[in-house]
Design a protein around this motif. Structure first.
Motif, PDB file in Angstrom:
ATOM      1  N   LEU A 253       7.755  38.409  51.952  1.00 10.37           N
ATOM      2  CA  LEU A 253       6.798  38.548  52.000  1.00 10.37           C
ATOM      3  C   LEU A 253       7.279  40.757  51.913  1.00 10.37           C
ATOM      4  O   LEU A 253       6.439  41.686  50.766  1.00 10.37           O
ATOM      5  CB  LEU A 253       6.093  38.895  53.442  1.00 10.37           C
ATOM      6  CG  LEU A 253       4.600  39.123  53.734  1.00 10.37           C
ATOM      7  CD1 LEU A 253       4.014  38.179  52.079  1.00 10.37           C
ATOM      8  CD2 LEU A 253       3.875  38.421  54.803  1.00 10.37           C
ATOM      9  N   LYS A 254       8.050  41.454  52.591  1.00 11.31           N
ATOM     10  CA  LYS A 254       8.289  42.381  52.400  1.00 11.31           C
ATOM     11  C   LYS A 254       8.580  43.275  50.706  1.00 11.31           C
ATOM     12  O   LYS A 254       8.404  44.167  50.592  1.00 11.31           O
ATOM     13  CB  LYS A 254       9.437  43.160  53.553  1.00 11.31           C
ATOM     14  CG  LYS A 254       8.981  43.231  55.387  1.00 11.31           C
ATOM     15  CD  LYS A 254      10.050  43.571  56.014  1.00 11.31           C
ATOM     16  CE  LYS A 254       9.596  44.000  57.364  1.00 11.31           C
ATOM     17  NZ  LYS A 254      10.734  43.720  58.667  1.00 11.31           N
ATOM     18  N   ILE A 255       9.518  42.189  50.479  1.00 13.47           N
ATOM     19  CA  ILE A 255      10.188  42.226  49.120  1.00 13.47           C
ATOM     20  C   ILE A 255       8.522  42.365  47.783  1.00 13.47           C
ATOM     21  O   ILE A 255       8.477  43.544  47.248  1.00 13.47           O
ATOM     22  CB  ILE A 255      10.908  41.651  48.739  1.00 13.47           C
ATOM     23  CG1 ILE A 255      12.375  42.157  48.535  1.00 13.47           C
ATOM     24  CG2 ILE A 255      11.117  41.595  46.990  1.00 13.47           C
ATOM     25  CD1 ILE A 255      12.981  40.886  48.809  1.00 13.47           C
ATOM     26  N   MET A 256       7.786  41.455  48.439  1.00 12.73           N
ATOM     27  CA  MET A 256       6.508  42.099  47.748  1.00 12.73           C
ATOM     28  C   MET A 256       5.287  43.327  47.860  1.00 12.73           C
ATOM     29  O   MET A 256       5.057  43.823  47.098  1.00 12.73           O
ATOM     30  CB  MET A 256       5.521  40.439  47.820  1.00 12.73           C
ATOM     31  CG  MET A 256       6.068  39.036  47.509  1.00 12.73           C
ATOM     32  SD  MET A 256       5.522  37.967  47.715  1.00 12.73           S
ATOM     33  CE  MET A 256       4.267  37.965  47.114  1.00 12.73           C
TER      34      MET A 256
ATOM     35  N   VAL B  25       7.362  43.635  39.995  1.00 11.79           N
ATOM     36  CA  VAL B  25       6.283  44.345  39.362  1.00 11.79           C
ATOM     37  C   VAL B  25       5.175  44.393  40.310  1.00 11.79           C
ATOM     38  O   VAL B  25       4.164  43.615  40.200  1.00 11.79           O
ATOM     39  CB  VAL B  25       6.127  44.054  37.679  1.00 11.79           C
ATOM     40  CG1 VAL B  25       5.007  44.555  36.992  1.00 11.79           C
ATOM     41  CG2 VAL B  25       7.606  44.094  36.932  1.00 11.79           C
ATOM     42  N   GLN B  26       4.647  45.140  40.601  1.00 16.53           N
ATOM     43  CA  GLN B  26       2.947  45.794  41.150  1.00 16.53           C
ATOM     44  C   GLN B  26       2.367  45.542  40.292  1.00 16.53           C
ATOM     45  O   GLN B  26       1.945  47.219  40.063  1.00 16.53           O
ATOM     46  CB  GLN B  26       3.301  46.528  42.744  1.00 16.53           C
ATOM     47  CG  GLN B  26       4.234  45.618  43.716  1.00 16.53           C
ATOM     48  CD  GLN B  26       4.321  46.660  45.194  1.00 16.53           C
ATOM     49  OE1 GLN B  26       3.652  47.239  45.283  1.00 16.53           O
ATOM     50  NE2 GLN B  26       4.775  45.686  46.053  1.00 16.53           N
TER      51      GLN B  26
ATOM     52  N   PHE C  10      -6.164  42.582  46.699  1.00 18.74           N
ATOM     53  CA  PHE C  10      -4.686  41.759  47.432  1.00 18.74           C
ATOM     54  C   PHE C  10      -3.766  42.465  48.515  1.00 18.74           C
ATOM     55  O   PHE C  10      -4.002  42.880  48.774  1.00 18.74           O
ATOM     56  CB  PHE C  10      -3.835  42.243  46.050  1.00 18.74           C
ATOM     57  CG  PHE C  10      -1.632  41.551  46.141  1.00 18.74           C
ATOM     58  CD1 PHE C  10      -2.000  40.768  46.891  1.00 18.74           C
ATOM     59  CD2 PHE C  10      -1.036  42.234  45.485  1.00 18.74           C
ATOM     60  CE1 PHE C  10      -0.835  40.098  47.077  1.00 18.74           C
ATOM     61  CE2 PHE C  10      -0.275  41.482  45.101  1.00 18.74           C
ATOM     62  CZ  PHE C  10      -0.148  40.220  46.457  1.00 18.74           C
ATOM     63  N   LEU C  11      -3.482  41.085  49.319  1.00 20.96           N
ATOM     64  CA  LEU C  11      -3.346  41.411  51.658  1.00 20.96           C
ATOM     65  C   LEU C  11      -2.817  40.468  50.879  1.00 20.96           C
ATOM     66  O   LEU C  11      -2.072  39.235  50.910  1.00 20.96           O
ATOM     67  CB  LEU C  11      -4.618  40.933  51.943  1.00 20.96           C
ATOM     68  CG  LEU C  11      -4.318  40.444  53.351  1.00 20.96           C
ATOM     69  CD1 LEU C  11      -4.408  42.171  54.013  1.00 20.96           C
ATOM     70  CD2 LEU C  11      -5.914  40.042  53.966  1.00 20.96           C
ATOM     71  N   LEU C  12      -1.405  40.627  51.858  1.00 19.76           N
ATOM     72  CA  LEU C  12      -0.311  40.946  52.188  1.00 19.76           C
ATOM     73  C   LEU C  12      -0.320  40.338  53.451  1.00 19.76           C
ATOM     74  O   LEU C  12      -0.042  41.637  54.405  1.00 19.76           O
ATOM     75  CB  LEU C  12       1.416  41.141  51.625  1.00 19.76           C
ATOM     76  CG  LEU C  12       1.617  41.241  50.396  1.00 19.76           C
ATOM     77  CD1 LEU C  12       2.534  42.226  50.145  1.00 19.76           C
ATOM     78  CD2 LEU C  12       1.776  39.646  49.629  1.00 19.76           C
ATOM     79  N   ALA C  13      -0.100  38.827  54.827  1.00 16.86           N
ATOM     80  CA  ALA C  13      -0.476  39.283  56.212  1.00 16.86           C
ATOM     81  C   ALA C  13       1.373  37.931  56.407  1.00 16.86           C
ATOM     82  O   ALA C  13       0.724  37.167  56.138  1.00 16.86           O
ATOM     83  CB  ALA C  13      -1.293  38.750  56.148  1.00 16.86           C
TER      84      ALA C  13
END
Length: 541
Positions: free
Chosen positions: A46-49, A61-62, A120-123
């Motif tokens: 998740l941290k890499i993303m 690639v974001q 776009f959400l990362l949790a």
């Protein structure tokens, strides 16, 4: 719309490869849950993303910058952009304070993330330290979220209700399953059944070839023996006549050996032994009621947790204590264990207590030695129980000192379950457990025949184990027969009955207003009745 790409990613922890990713993509409508055992690299991925950690190799690639909700981050500071309405929904203030509880910090981070206009959400563990109401609020927010999200969570109910895809990290690989968590488990079971069939077919074919080769070797040995009744000349003719047959048999044996060497080896699917508790120590309770209370109260400062509470716990009940954070669940369990005035316990009750502090383990001795200390069962039973709790073979000889929090939790629970205890009091037993460990603990507690009182915010766990709920509501304690799903259905039915009753009252009032309108002559009365009539029509729609 493509939001993020992971290409040829490699990430290691020391000399251990966490995972390799050839090609993974996240699109604008994706709702992804990442699952796997503790330590496989879920948070790392998740941290890499999120761009907060660099991979050892590959490219991220974001195409759209994500919002990131950390699990625990003490360096977190006050940030702008909090929506007052969302802060109120999460029952949190507008300002961040490092002295907040774990649950308050989680709610603050969630409220801030949902305040932003993000697609776009990362949790990472968004329901950590939250009570059931908090879990349900997060679930609703994610269901209503219009963008894409990727979450790491041990909350199976959440993964079921909001995810449409599951990424599983296992043995350094990431496998993608379409569907929610329940569908992911079903597909895993289908795959496991297929592996079992392939393993059985492999064993059958190998056994067939081994038997065939052994049979032909025996035939060759028998053919080589010259009958004792033959003379020398006859024996020479016999030997020459059988050479071709012998060669054919030897050739057949070699062919079978070649086929055996070419068989694709199939591993036996892993399965846990099923443990059945024969709890003879529950039979000596001699009472249908394990404990009862009469008018117990508890006050902290000016705050009253419960007042004049009365309830009874029957033998064999599995009671989940359900309420908001700080409502007094742990306090009630401690009161029950200390037998104050107003709490009456059956004479032969023996409590087994699991606290969130995980006390009672000797860090200098092995898992097996700790569990055997006060066990009323033999070592074979204890080893079977530990295997079901995912401590297999030589794992049982690990020292407790080297275990993770989740592993210590499982050892402490095993220690209690094989003791002389016939009533288990478990305070948040699912803390620190990963998804495989949760499933293992559920299977064990489902087989336990004694009485259990437990506090948990895991809705799936409560539904799997509880026969009753102890509801903490505005200073009152109420025992409900059924699990959490049954309780939600009951509330829905009550709500439906209330709605029907309200509709009947509105219809009755509407009839009265129409009757009065038909005979009214005063202008003010007509205007007042007409206004009420329109309001009633709106309410009835």
């Amino acid at each position: 719309m493509l939001l993020l790409e992971l290409k040829n990613i490699v990430k290691s922890a020391g000399d251990r490869c966490l995972f390799k990713i050839d090609d993974l993509k996240v699109y604008s409508k994706d709702r992804i849950g990442i699952v796997g055992s503790n330590g496989v690299g879920k948070t790392t991925l998740l941290k890499i993303m999120a761009g907060l950690m660099q991979p050892d190799g590959g490219k991220v690639v974001q195409h759209r910058s994500p919002s990131y909700i950390a699990q625990l981050d003490e360096s977190y500071e006050q940030k702008d952009g909090m929506n007052p309405g969302i802060a109120q929904q999460f029952q949190i203030g507008m300002q961040y304070d490092k002295t907040m509880s774990g649950g308050e910090k989680t709610r603050y981070r969630l409220a801030l993330a949902f305040s932003k206009d993000t697609a776009f959400l990362l949790a990472d563990e968004p329901t950590a330290n939250l009570d059931i109401k908090g879990n349900e609020l997060v679930q609703q927010k994610l269901q209503d979220f219009q963008g894409a999200f990727v979450i790491v969570s041990h909350d199976r109910e959440l993964l079921d209700m909001v995810c449409t895809s599951i990424w599983e990290i296992q043995e350094g690989e990431i496998k993608v399953y379409t569907g929610n968590y329940r569908q992911y488990l079903a597909k895993k079971e289908v795959k496991k059944a297929q592996q079992a069939r392939e393993y059985e077919n492999y064993l059958a074919e190998k056994k067939k070839l081994e038997a065939g080769a052994a049979d032909r070797r025996q035939q060759a040995v028998t053919m080589r023996k010259t009958p004792s009744r033959m003379g020398n000349s006859e024996a020479r003719l016999h030997k020459m006549g059988n050479q071709k047959a012998k060669a054919n048999l030897d050739k057949a044996v070699k062919a079978m050996e070649t086929r055996m060497s070419q068989l694709e080896i199939k591993d036996k699917p892993k399965s846990n032994p099923k443990v059945v508790f024969d709890l003879v120590n529950t039979d000596d309770l001699c009472s249908k009621m394990v404990l009862r209370t009469e008018g117990i109260s508890k006050v902290f400062g000016s705050r009253r947790l419960y007042d004049q509470a009365e309830f009874s716990i029957g033998s064999g009940y599995k009671v989940a204590l359900v309420g908001d954070n700080g409502c007094g669940k742990t306090t009630l369990m401690n009161m029950i264990l200390s037998y104050p005035e107003g709490i009456y316990v059956a004479p032969k009750v023996r409590f087994g207590h699991f606290s969130q502090a995980i006390e009672g383990l000797d860090p200098g001795t092995s898992i097996l030695a700790n569990v055997m200390t006060d066990s009323i069962y033999d070592e074979n039973f204890v080893r079977s129980l530990l295997a079901q709790l995912l401590f297999r073979r030589d794992d049982v000889y690990k020292k407790v000192a080297v275990l993770s929090g989740g592993e210590r939790t499982r050892v402490a629970l095993a220690q209690i379950m094989v003791s002389q205890a016939n009533v288990l009091v478990l305070d948040e037993p699912t803390n620190y457990l990963d998804l495989p460990s949760l499933a293992a603990l559920e299977a064990v507690l489902a087989e336990y025949k004694g009485t259990i009182l437990f506090a948990s915010h895991d809705r799936k766990f409560i539904n799997s184990i509880a026969t009753h709920l102890m509801l903490f509501d505005s200073g009152k304690l109420r025992l409900f027969s059924g699990n959490y799903e049954d309780y939600l259905q009951y509330k829905q039915e009550q709500k439906g009955d209330s709605a029907k009753e309200e509709q009947l009252l509105l219809e009755h009032r509407l009839a009265e207003v129409l009757s009065k309108l038909s005979v009214a002559k005063d202008r003010n009365s007509i205007e007042h009745l007409d206004k009420e009539y329109r309001e009633l029509i709106v309410k009835l729609k």
